[in-house]
Design a protein around this motif. Structure first.
Motif, PDB file in Angstrom:
ATOM      1  N   LYS A  46     -21.549  40.534 -13.155  1.00  0.00           N
ATOM      2  CA  LYS A  46     -22.861  41.198 -13.145  1.00  0.00           C
ATOM      3  C   LYS A  46     -22.857  42.400 -12.210  1.00  0.00           C
ATOM      4  N   GLU A  47     -22.036  42.324 -11.154  1.00  0.00           N
ATOM      5  CA  GLU A  47     -21.969  43.430 -10.200  1.00  0.00           C
ATOM      6  C   GLU A  47     -20.861  44.409 -10.560  1.00  0.00           C
ATOM      7  N   THR A  48     -19.721  43.897 -10.955  1.00  0.00           N
ATOM      8  CA  THR A  48     -18.582  44.782 -11.231  1.00  0.00           C
ATOM      9  C   THR A  48     -18.639  45.410 -12.616  1.00  0.00           C
ATOM     10  N   ASP A  49     -19.362  44.782 -13.540  1.00  0.00           N
ATOM     11  CA  ASP A  49     -19.480  45.318 -14.902  1.00  0.00           C
ATOM     12  C   ASP A  49     -20.937  45.205 -15.372  1.00  0.00           C
ATOM     13  N   PRO A  50     -21.859  45.905 -14.687  1.00  0.00           N
ATOM     14  CA  PRO A  50     -23.280  45.745 -15.032  1.00  0.00           C
ATOM     15  C   PRO A  50     -23.617  46.224 -16.439  1.00  0.00           C
ATOM     16  N   ALA A 202      -9.082  49.362 -13.500  1.00  0.00           N
ATOM     17  CA  ALA A 202     -10.098  50.123 -14.235  1.00  0.00           C
ATOM     18  C   ALA A 202     -11.456  49.866 -13.603  1.00  0.00           C
ATOM     19  N   ASP A 203     -12.104  50.922 -13.146  1.00  0.00           N
ATOM     20  CA  ASP A 203     -13.421  50.768 -12.532  1.00  0.00           C
ATOM     21  C   ASP A 203     -14.498  51.569 -13.266  1.00  0.00           C
ATOM     22  N   THR A 204     -14.138  52.193 -14.383  1.00  0.00           N
ATOM     23  CA  THR A 204     -15.123  52.918 -15.198  1.00  0.00           C
ATOM     24  C   THR A 204     -14.890  52.564 -16.666  1.00  0.00           C
TER      25      THR A 204
END
Length: 632
Positions: A46-50, A202-204
Motif C-alpha cells: 500500500k505504501e510502496t505501490d500505492p 524498480a521504484d517507478t
C-alpha cells in the motif's frame, strides 16, 4: 604394439566425448521457455505501490509472452494463490491473465516468499523438469513469516540452502525485481546470482515495466526489428509484428489517454486504436501502447508520437536471427562469448550469397549514456554462418545494454540484452607496472626476482666470501616488501633447492652410507664368530696375527662410518642461501597477465568506435571520427 593399442583405445573413448562437446556448442534455435511469475501482495505494498503498478506490469508480460511458451502467475502473502493456472500461452491464456490481474492487491499480512517459490515450482505443474524454466519474482520487502527476527533470518537461510539450491540443480533461473528500497536487496540478489539470473530495482511505473521486460528478454529472447527514429522497416517475410511503444514518465494517466498515438503504414494511411481494422489488436495502458498487426504491409512504418525508453518491435517470421545466451554478469576472467547465426525456419543459413550482403553490428551503452560499437561482419562470410566476438573487459564496472543489429538490405533484425560488468575482488585497474609489489607476488605464489646469484661454496665447513647475509633463523629479521633477498631466505619452502645444488641427491648419499653400515656389520659379525671359536681358526690354518690385523681393520672401518654420515649430511645452520636456484626472472610477467590493460581481448577496443565512450582514457581515442555518426 601394446602402446599403440592403448593409444587407439584412449582415442576411441575420447572421440564420442569430443563430438558431443562440439555438438552441444553449436548455435541452435532456442526452445520455448517456461515462465513462472510470482507477485507480492503483502500489506506493505500500500505504501510502496500505492497506484498498484503491478497490475499493468503483469498485463504487459501476459501480452508480450511468446506464443507457444508456458506460463503461470502466483500471488503470495501469508498464503499462496494461483492467480493464473500454468499452461500454454495462447489467446485464451492471455485473456485470463489480463482479466485476473485486477485481483492483485495489498491485503496480505505476511511475506511468505519461501512458500511461494515452493508452490510455483511444485512437480505437479510440469512433471518435475525445470529446464529452461525462469521465475520472475516481484516483491517490496523482506522475508516475513514471524514477529521474531531470528525466525525470519532462519527462513532466509532455509530458502537459499533447502529451496533454491535443489531448484537450480534442476535448471531453474530466478530473475528478482525489488519494488522499493525497503526490499532486502542482498537476499534477492543472492537468489539471482546463485541461479545465474538477473536482479533489478524498480521504484517507478516506467522502471517496473522495463524491469519486467528486461527479465522477459533474458528468459525468452524474441525476434526484433530495429527502430530508427520513429520508423521501422517490415520485410515481406514478416507474418506479424508487435510494436510496444512506451511513453515514459512525461505522459501518463489522463494525459496519455488524450495523446492519441497513431501508426502510419507504408501506404500513408494512419491507424488508431479507435479505428483499428480486424487484423490489428491495440491495447493501451497508462505507460504504453501495444499494437499487434497480422499480415502487415511490407515497407516503412512510422509511429506518430513520442517513443520512450524501452520501445521495441518484435516480429514473427520464418527468418530468424539467433544470438547465444548473454549472462546477466561477467568479469575479465569469465567473458561473454557472443555468437550470432541466422535460420530459415529450422535450418541454419550458411549460403555466402545471403551472408555476404549482411552487416552485423554490436553496440554497447552504459547507464550514463556512453556507448561504443563494432562490426562483427567481415569481408568474407563466416564459417558455418556464425559471427562471433568476445567481450572480456570494459572501461568501468556497471550495467550495459547490448544491441546486435543485422542489416540485410531487404530486411533487418535486432537483439537486445542487459548485462553487468564486475571486476573481481583484488583485481587492480590499471595494470600493475614496475616496480612490482613483492607482497602481491608472495600472495600469488610466484617466485621473486633474485639478487645477483652468489657462488655456492663446495665445503660447508669453509668460511664463505663476505657478502650480505640475513639474520640467523633463531632471530629472524622482519621481511620488508622492498627487499626480495631476505624474503626468499625466510621462506622454508626454498630449502629443497639446496639438494639440487649438491653433486649427488641426498637419497643417493644416504643409500651409500647405509650400504657401508650394513657391510661393516656383516664383517663385525664374522669376526666375532671367529673370535668365539679360535679352534676353528686353527683348524682352518689361519694365522692368529692376521686375524688380529683383520679385527683392527674392521674396528677402524666401524669407527669411520659415523664420520662419513656426519660429513655427508649438511647441518641446518650450514645450508647455503637458496637465492642461487630461484626461478628465472622471466616468469614474473604472469603476475600482471589478468590485468594487462593492453590485452587485445578487451572487447576488441582497438576496433571499437570509441568516440562516443566519453569516459575512456585519452590514449584510446580514435584517430578519425566520422562527422555523420548518430548521437546516442
Amino acid at each position: 604394439m601394446p602402446r599403440f593399442l592403448t593409444l587407439v583405445f584412449l582415442a576411441a573413448l575420447l572421440l564420442p566425448t569430443t563430438l558431443w562437446a562440439e555438438e552441444t556448442t553449436k548455435l541452435t534455435l532456442p526452445e520455448s521457455p517456461d515462465i513462472r511469475i510470482i507477485v507480492d501482495i503483502s500489506g506493505s505494498m500500500k505504501e510502496t505501490d500505492p497506484n498498484n503498478l503491478r497490475q499493468p506490469a503483469v498485463r504487459l508480460l501476459a501480452r508480450v509472452l511468446p506464443e507457444g511458451s508456458t506460463a503461470g502467475v502466483w500471488t503470495f502473502g501469508q498464503y499462496v494463490n494461483m492467480l493464473v493456472p500454468h499452461g500454454e500461452v495462447n489467446e485464451g491464456w492471455r485473456e485470463t491473465a489480463i482479466n485476473r490481474s485486477g485481483k492483485i492487491n495489498s491485503v496480505a499480512l505476511r511475506t511468505n516468499l519461501g512458500k511461494a517459490i515452493e508452490t510455483a515450482s511444485d512437480d505437479y505443474v510440469t512433471g518435475g523438469t525445470l529446464e529452461n524454466t525462469h521465475f520472475i519474482l516481484l516483491t517490496d520487502g523482506k522475508v516475513d513469516i514471524s514477529d521474531s527476527d531470528d525466525v525470519n533470518r532462519a527462513e532466509e537461510k532455509r530458502i537459499v540452502s533447502k529451496v533454491l539450491e535443489p531448484l537450480v540443480a534442476r535448471g531453474a533461473t530466478f530473475h528478482t525485481v525489488a519494488l522499493s528500497d525497503q526490499a532486502d536487496a542482498g537476499f534477492l540478489k543472492t537468489l539471482a546470482d546463485k541461479s545465474k539470473g538477473s536482479f533489478r530495482t524498480a521504484d517507478t511505473a516506467e522502471a517496473l515495466n522495463l524491469a519486467f521486460l528486461g527479465a522477459l528478454n533474458t528468459a525468452a529472447p524474441q525476434e526484433q526489428i530495429p527502430i530508427e527514429g520513429n520508423a521501422f522497416t517490415v520485410d515481406a517475410g514478416v507474418k506479424e509484428f508487435t510494436a510496444l511503444i512506451f511513453r515514459g514518465s512525461a505522459k501518463t494517466g489522463e494525459a496519455a489517454e488524450s495523446a492519441g498515438l497513431e501508426m502510419i503504414g507504408p501506404d500513408g494511411k494512419a491507424l488508431a486504436q479507435s479505428s483499428a481494422p480486424d487484423n490489428v489488436r491495440w491495447a493501451r495502458e497508462a505507460a504504453y501502447d501495444l499494437v499487434t498487426i497480422t499480415e502487415p504491409q511490407s515497407g516503412e512504418w512510422r509511429v506518430k508520437g513520442a517513443l520512450g525508453e524501452g520501445s521495441q518491435v518484435t516480429v514473427v517470421s520464418d527468418l530468424r536471427m539467433v544470438v547465444s545466451q548473454i549472462p546477466p554478469t561477467f568479469t575479465p576472467e569469465s567473458p561473454i562469448n557472443v555468437r550470432v547465426g541466422f535460420f530459415e525456419k529450422a535450418d541454419r543459413i550458411t549460403s555466402p550469397e545471403f551472408l555476404d550482403v549482411l552487416s552485423v553490428k554490436l553496440s554497447l551503452m552504459s547507464e550514463d549514456g556512453s556507448s561504443g560499437s563494432k562490426t562483427l561482419s567481415v569481408d568474407s562470410s563466416p564459417e558455418e554462418g556464425e559471427y562471433s566476438d568476445t567481450i572480456s573487459k570494459l572501461p568501468a564496472e556497471g550495467v550495459y545494454r547490448i544491441d546486435i543489429v543485422a542489416d540485410g538490405k531487404t530486411f533487418a533484425r535486432k537483439f537486445t540484452a542487459t548485462t553487468e560488468f564486475i571486476l573481481p575482488v583484488g583485481m587492480i585497474e590499471p595494470a600493475i607496472g614496475a616496480p612490482i609489489d613483492i607482497s602481491l607476488a608472495e600472495q600469488s605464489g610466484q617466485a621473486l626476482p633474485p639478487e645477483p646469484e652468489p657462488e655456492i661454496q663446495p665445503e660447508p665447513q669453509s668460511e664463505p666470501e663476505p657478502q650480505p647475509q640475513p639474520e640467523p633463523k633463531t632471530q629472524p629479521a622482519p621481511v620488508k616488501p622492498a627487499d626480495p633477498a631476505p624474503a626468499v631466505e625466510a621462506e622454508p619452502v626454498d630449502e629443497p633447492s639446496v639438494e639440487s645444488a649438491l653433486p649427488f641427491p641426498l637419497w643417493m648419499i644416504g643409500a651409500g652410507a647405509g650400504a657401508l653400515v650394513v657391510l661393516a656389520l656383516i664383517l663385525i659379525l664374522l669376526m666375532r664368530n671367529r673370535r668365539a671359536s679360535p679352534d676353528a681358526a686353527d683348524a682352518a690354518g689361519e694365522d692368529p696375527e692376521s686375524l688380529e690385523d683383520l679385527q683392527q681393520e674392521m674396528a677402524d672401518i666401524e669407527a669411520e662410518v659415523p664420520v662419513v654420515m656426519a660429513e655427508e649430511e649438511p647441518a641446518e645452520e650450514d645450508i647455503p642461501t637458496a637465492t642461487a636456484v630461484v626461478e628465472p626472472e622471466e616468469e614474473i610477467p604472469e603476475l600482471v597477465e589478468p590485468v594487462n590493460e593492453d590485452d587485445d581481448e578487451e572487447f576488441g577496443l582497438d576496433e571499437f568506435e570509441l568516440s562516443e565512450f566519453d569516459d575512456l582514457p585519452s590514449e584510446h581515442e580514435p584517430e578519425n571520427e566520422p562527422d555523420d555518426k548518430p548521437k546516442k
